[in-house]
Design an enzyme around this catalytic site. Structure first.
Site, short mmCIF file in Angstrom:
data_model
loop_
_atom_site.label_atom_id
_atom_site.label_comp_id
_atom_site.label_asym_id
_atom_site.label_seq_id
_atom_site.Cartn_x
_atom_site.Cartn_y
_atom_site.Cartn_z
N LYS A 129 0.87 -1.18 0.00
CA LYS A 129 0.00 0.00 0.00
C LYS A 129 0.89 1.22 0.00
O LYS A 129 2.05 1.15 0.45
CB LYS A 129 -0.88 0.01 1.25
CG LYS A 129 -2.11 0.88 1.14
CD LYS A 129 -3.26 0.16 0.43
CE LYS A 129 -4.40 1.11 0.15
NZ LYS A 129 -5.58 0.43 -0.40
N ASP A 169 -6.94 4.41 -4.55
CA ASP A 169 -7.63 4.27 -3.26
C ASP A 169 -8.26 5.63 -2.99
O ASP A 169 -8.49 6.40 -3.95
CB ASP A 169 -6.64 3.86 -2.15
CG ASP A 169 -7.33 3.47 -0.84
OD1 ASP A 169 -7.88 2.37 -0.75
OD2 ASP A 169 -7.33 4.28 0.11
P1 NDP Z 1 -12.94 7.90 -2.82
O1 NDP Z 1 -11.87 8.88 -2.62
O2 NDP Z 1 -13.50 7.70 -4.19
O3 NDP Z 1 -14.17 8.21 -1.84
C1 NDP Z 1 -14.00 8.26 -0.47
C2 NDP Z 1 -15.32 8.61 0.18
O4 NDP Z 1 -15.21 8.46 1.59
C3 NDP Z 1 -15.72 10.05 -0.07
O5 NDP Z 1 -17.11 10.12 -0.07
C4 NDP Z 1 -15.14 10.76 1.16
O6 NDP Z 1 -15.78 11.99 1.48
C5 NDP Z 1 -15.41 9.73 2.22
N1 NDP Z 1 -14.47 9.90 3.33
C6 NDP Z 1 -13.11 9.91 3.25
N2 NDP Z 1 -12.58 10.13 4.46
C7 NDP Z 1 -13.61 10.28 5.31
C8 NDP Z 1 -13.71 10.52 6.69
N3 NDP Z 1 -12.61 10.68 7.47
N4 NDP Z 1 -14.95 10.56 7.22
C9 NDP Z 1 -16.07 10.40 6.47
N5 NDP Z 1 -16.03 10.17 5.14
C10 NDP Z 1 -14.82 10.11 4.57
O7 NDP Z 1 -12.38 6.51 -2.23
P2 NDP Z 1 -12.85 5.04 -2.52
O8 NDP Z 1 -14.30 4.98 -2.74
O9 NDP Z 1 -11.94 4.45 -3.51
O10 NDP Z 1 -12.48 4.34 -1.12
C11 NDP Z 1 -13.41 4.25 -0.04
C12 NDP Z 1 -12.98 3.13 0.90
O11 NDP Z 1 -12.93 1.90 0.17
C13 NDP Z 1 -11.59 3.30 1.51
O12 NDP Z 1 -11.59 2.72 2.81
C14 NDP Z 1 -10.71 2.45 0.60
O13 NDP Z 1 -9.53 2.02 1.25
C15 NDP Z 1 -11.65 1.29 0.33
N6 NDP Z 1 -11.34 0.50 -0.84
C16 NDP Z 1 -11.24 1.08 -2.08
C17 NDP Z 1 -10.96 0.30 -3.17
C18 NDP Z 1 -10.97 0.83 -4.56
O14 NDP Z 1 -10.90 0.04 -5.50
N7 NDP Z 1 -11.09 2.14 -4.77
C19 NDP Z 1 -10.67 -1.14 -3.03
C20 NDP Z 1 -10.89 -1.66 -1.70
C21 NDP Z 1 -11.17 -0.84 -0.67
P3 NDP Z 1 -15.03 13.38 1.17
O15 NDP Z 1 -15.25 13.64 -0.28
O16 NDP Z 1 -15.72 14.38 2.06
O17 NDP Z 1 -13.59 13.20 1.54
#
Ligand code: NDP
Length: 448
Positions: A129, A169
């Protein structure tokens, strides 16, 4: 003779002593170690080989300076990282996160979980990572590009298609992968297999953007069906509104569920008529705007400040898709009180240890992140295969493979739980199955 229980406790104490301030990393290690007693009892060689100490220490951590110029011409400096955790079954593989909260502890927890997630997919990929404490929010495209170029100028020394293959991510999507890939190519050569999550025009795979969200829903559907249930007519809470959340909304809705929430780091939307996938994607991906716009444009929606896990209405299924530790013990108790009988994790480690205990005490069907969100990395590995073959599979072909992989992961978790008399403890089932494969591969390779 040391018992499995004593060994696990001693090993965890040693990890704690070595990493005293890395709370997220220690949480991830504790969650895994807590489930391993039956498998360590069955394999005394894991104790003599001191496999827990070995598996909890990354093979390598790279940390580096990332200087870049902002739109005002001012020089900024961020810190970049790559944690190359474990290559027992394949090249390091795992996303890059750009978020101001990124630090070594968070990337070690993510890299550690990635080892076991990746082996569950059945594909030959190790765990890693990386990322940076850079905050992409509010930056112009040109600023994002300059940051990505600077980040890759250093990272390219440490990655390669058979060595380490990063992906996206939080904060890293197709745009950022494109800029990083462009810089990699300028400095090295055309080598599509060095990053995954690439846009379709230069080596990306169909269904990769959808894969984590779709995979989460496929996994959950398997878990529901094994327990005589389905998504049909169920009320679903989803947190987050990024890549994973969006496609979880789309697929759960397609399977007959009503998804009533999405969220961001400021607040959440409740839309009792079901979240409008097209509007959500337009706001988040095209306009790069906040969720308040959704409530402003959709009459049936309301916007609320704070965490969606404070919501007091009834629901059946919860799919946390935002970030780590978003659900604590009291939020989990609220979910149970409000009728939620199934929680499956799209985000990594969204439930803290108290929340997991609450699910277990209340018989909640629980799909842990390592298993439930493995669809993204699985399709990343399929992207690597397509890049090696120099051909592209159809969306249907990739989607079918993804469905099979998620079904296999669920069955592995279920059958392993049954083998060790752990009932419906899919957390332990998945952890044990994954750990056994990693431990055996490491032992077979000598002292690595
Ligand atoms: P994105 O950046 O596309 O979206 C992240 C989302 O989570 C946004 O809506 C963001 O809101 C919100 N968020 C981030 N930090 C916080 C926080 N501290 N409190 C509340 N909301 C928060 O990321 P992904 O959708 O790619 O990733 C989301 C999760 O999924 C993560 O845990 C990631 O590790 C996991 N994941 C992702 C994968 C992938 O293929 N993308 C694969 C496996 C797991 P805001 O816009 O306000 O920051």
């Amino acid at each position: 003779m040391t018992t499995a229980k004593d060994y696990i406790q001693q090993a965890f104490e040693a990890v704690k002593a070595r990493n005293p301030h890395e709370t997220e990393f220690l949480q991830a290690v504790e969650e895994l170690f807590n489930t391993l007693e039956p498998v360590i009892e069955a394999h005394p060689e894991y104790i003599t080989e001191n496999i827990l100490a070995r598996v909890a220490e990354p093979e390598r951590i790279i940390s580096f300076r990332v200087p870049w110029t902002d739109k005002g011409g001012k020089v900024q400096v961020n810190r970049g990282y790559r944690v190359q955790f474990n290559s027992a079954v394949g090249p390091y593989k795992g996303g890059l996160r750009f978020h101001p909260t990124v630090n070594q502890s968070i990337l070690k927890f993510l890299g550690f979980e990635q080892i076991f997630k990746n082996v569950l997919t059945g594909l030959p990929i190790g765990g890693g990572k990386g990322g940076s404490d850079f905050d992409p929010k509010g930056k112009t495209d040109a600023e994002i590009m300059r940051f990505c170029q600077s980040f890759m100028t250093e990272l390219q020394k440490h990655i390669g298609p058979s060595l380490d293959v990063p992906a996206g991510d939080i904060g890293v999507g197709g745009r950022e992968i494109g800029y990083m890939y462009g810089q990699y190519k300028r400095l090295r050569q055309f080598d599509a297999g060095v990053l995954t999550g690439k846009p379709l025009g230069f080596g990306g795979s169909l269904i990769r953007p959808e894969a984590t969200g779709y995979g989460l829903v496929y996994f959950t559907d398997n878990m529901l069906q094994a327990n005589g249930k389905s998504f049909k007519d169920q009320t679903v809470l989803i947190s987050g509104s990024g890549n994973v959340a969006q496609f979880a909304v789309q697929k759960a809705t397609e399977l007959g569920a009503k998804v009533i929430s999405v969220s961001d780091s400021n607040g959440y939307i409740i839309d009792e008529t079901g979240i409008d996938f097209d509007l959500l994607c337009d706001i988040k991906n095209n306009r790069r705007a906040r969720l308040t716009e959704y409530a402003a444009e959709k009459a049936t929606a309301t916007y609320h400040e704070g965490s969606v896990w404070n919501y007091e209405g009834k629901a059946d299924i919860a799919l946390p898709c935002a970030t780590q530790n978003e659900i604590d013990g009291s939020a989990a108790a609220r979910l149970v009180k409000n009728g939620v009988y199934c929680v499956a994790e799209g985000a990594n480690m969204p439930s803290n240890l108290d929340a997991i205990h609450t699910y277990q005490e209340n018989g909640v069907l629980y799909g842990l992140a390592k298993a439930a969100n493995a669809g993204g990395v699985a399709v990343s590995a399929l992207e690597m295969s397509q890049n090696s073959l120099r051909l592209s599979w159809t969306a249907e072909e990739v989607d079918n493979r993804l469905k099979d992989i998620m079904a296999n992961i669920f069955n592995t978790a279920k059958e392993t739980a049954e083998k060790y008399n752990l009932g419906k403890d899919y957390l332990a089932g998945a952890n044990i199955a994954a750990f056994e494969q990693i431990a055996d591969a490491m032992i077979a390779q000598g002292l690595v």
